[in-house]
Design a protein around this motif. Structure first.
Motif, PDB file in Angstrom:
ATOM      1  N   UNK A   1     -12.886  -0.054   4.174  1.00  0.00           N
ATOM      2  CA  UNK A   1     -13.032  -0.031   3.168  1.00  0.00           C
ATOM      3  C   UNK A   1     -12.880   0.460   2.108  1.00  0.00           C
ATOM      4  N   UNK A   2     -12.232   1.672   2.507  1.00  0.00           N
ATOM      5  CA  UNK A   2     -12.240   2.969   0.877  1.00  0.00           C
ATOM      6  C   UNK A   2     -10.568   2.600   0.833  1.00  0.00           C
ATOM      7  N   UNK A   3      -9.296   2.516   1.458  1.00  0.00           N
ATOM      8  CA  UNK A   3      -8.307   2.542   1.419  1.00  0.00           C
ATOM      9  C   UNK A   3      -7.125   1.041   1.165  1.00  0.00           C
TER      10      UNK A   3
ATOM     11  N   UNK B   1       1.151  -1.184   0.574  1.00  0.00           N
ATOM     12  CA  UNK B   1      -0.037   0.426   0.351  1.00  0.00           C
ATOM     13  C   UNK B   1       1.261   1.149  -0.030  1.00  0.00           C
ATOM     14  N   UNK B   2       0.612   2.719  -1.058  1.00  0.00           N
ATOM     15  CA  UNK B   2       1.659   3.462  -1.193  1.00  0.00           C
ATOM     16  C   UNK B   2       1.210   4.504  -0.144  1.00  0.00           C
ATOM     17  N   UNK B   3       2.979   4.767   0.501  1.00  0.00           N
ATOM     18  CA  UNK B   3       3.059   5.487   2.102  1.00  0.00           C
ATOM     19  C   UNK B   3       1.595   6.602   1.858  1.00  0.00           C
ATOM     20  N   UNK B   4       0.963   7.080   0.888  1.00  0.00           N
ATOM     21  CA  UNK B   4       0.389   8.216   0.437  1.00  0.00           C
ATOM     22  C   UNK B   4      -0.756   8.181   0.523  1.00  0.00           C
ATOM     23  N   UNK B   5      -1.257   7.077   0.056  1.00  0.00           N
ATOM     24  CA  UNK B   5      -2.931   6.446   0.838  1.00  0.00           C
ATOM     25  C   UNK B   5      -2.911   6.408   2.124  1.00  0.00           C
ATOM     26  N   UNK B   6      -1.897   5.810   3.049  1.00  0.00           N
ATOM     27  CA  UNK B   6      -2.393   5.843   4.349  1.00  0.00           C
ATOM     28  C   UNK B   6      -1.464   6.858   4.755  1.00  0.00           C
ATOM     29  N   UNK B   7      -0.951   7.969   4.588  1.00  0.00           N
ATOM     30  CA  UNK B   7      -0.961   9.746   5.389  1.00  0.00           C
ATOM     31  C   UNK B   7      -2.068  10.437   4.774  1.00  0.00           C
TER      32      UNK B   7
ATOM     33  N   UNK C   1      -6.931  -1.312  -2.532  1.00  0.00           N
ATOM     34  CA  UNK C   1      -5.936  -1.310  -3.323  1.00  0.00           C
ATOM     35  C   UNK C   1      -5.689  -3.091  -3.384  1.00  0.00           C
ATOM     36  N   UNK C   2      -5.853  -3.932  -2.104  1.00  0.00           N
ATOM     37  CA  UNK C   2      -6.128  -5.035  -2.301  1.00  0.00           C
ATOM     38  C   UNK C   2      -6.513  -6.032  -2.969  1.00  0.00           C
ATOM     39  N   UNK C   3      -7.333  -5.676  -3.560  1.00  0.00           N
ATOM     40  CA  UNK C   3      -8.188  -6.483  -4.015  1.00  0.00           C
ATOM     41  C   UNK C   3      -8.085  -7.257  -6.063  1.00  0.00           C
TER      42      UNK C   3
END
Length: 268
Positions: free
Chosen positions: A174-176, A154-160, A180-182
């Motif tokens: 549910x949204x991030x 998962x890109x760091x930017x998505x978590x940030x 991404x993992x699907x």
């Protein structure tokens, strides 16, 4: 030029596949006629097609054997997917859990599953349960590994971004994380459905009285080789249908993903 290339890409497989099939069947027929090989070793294509026609029109083959293998495969896949995806999320999000569990999971994966099949028959009996357990075991690992890799990539930017808007755990999942993992989960599912089919049929070879594996074994014991070839064709078509159905899920669940857009995009 582009339209010509697109037309060729789209229709080439419908021309080359039947031609290749005709070449293989023609070579097979020629070998049987010229070599004089016994019918009990290698029947001709005509005999196999006649046997396959008999099997396809026999309700007993569908209700007792194909249906049994289908139930074992689907339930094994569902159980293996549920455990594999849940484990993948847990391992992907916890480095300690990854370090502790991964050696044991790899050990389970590299152990030949055929060696475990007699134990499953002993524990779960000769019915569908032992085949479902074997199918679940063989399809668990690719789903666990792919899901864990998806979470870890998962890109760091998505978590940030999720953190900056104060997203809770459920929203973040549910949204991030899940979207991404699907793509990784579906890639694992493509491998898992093939492995689940193999697991169910191998389990039938080792015990029980129904299913495509047991059906093939009975035909081999009775020296009904033309019907045995027909059963092998049935298994191949059965596996192909399940695989195509699984790969089609990508277009429904992740239509935005690059892997789906690339297959739909005309070549340049």
């Amino acid at each position: 030029m582009k339209r010509t290339s697109t037309f060729v890409d789209r229709w080439l497989v419908f021309v080359t596949t039947p031609l290749l099939a005709l070449v293989i069947i023609g070579g097979w027929e020629a070998y049987v006629r010229l070599s004089g090989v016994s019918h009990f070793v290698l029947p001709g294509p005509g005999d196999v097609f006649a046997a396959l026609k008999t099997q396809i029109t026999d309700p007993y083959v569908w209700t007792e054997h194909v249906w049994t293998t289908f139930v074992e495969t689907v339930f094994g896949l569902l159980i293996g997917a549920a455990i594999g995806i849940a484990s993948g999320f847990a391992i992907g999000k916890s480095r300690i859990l990854d370090l502790v569990l991964r050696p044991f999971l790899v050990l389970i994966q590299v152990t030949p599953k055929v060696a475990l099949a007699p134990l499953f028959v002993l524990w779960f009996g000769f019915g569908e349960s032992s085949k479902i357990a074997l199918a679940a075991l063989v399809c668990f690992f690719p789903l666990m590994v792919n899901t864990a890799f998806g979470i870890q990539s998962l890109p760091q930017g998505h978590g940030d971004m999720a953190t900056s808007i104060g997203a809770g755990r459920w929203f973040r999942f549910a949204r991030v994380e899940l979207p991404h993992t699907m793509a990784y989960i579906l890639a694992g599912l493509e491998q898992a459905v093939v492995l689940a089919t193999i697991g169910a049929i191998v389990g039938e070879y080792l015990g029980g009285d129904k299913g495509l594996g047991r059906y093939a074994l009975n035909l081999q014991s009775n020296l009904q080789i033309d019907l045995l070839f027909g059963a092998i064709v049935l298994m191949a078509v059965y596996g192909l249908v399940l695989y195509v159905a699984t790969t089609s899920l990508k277009k429904v669940l992740i239509p935005w993903h690059e892997s789906v857009r690339l297959t739909s995009r005309p070549s340049k």
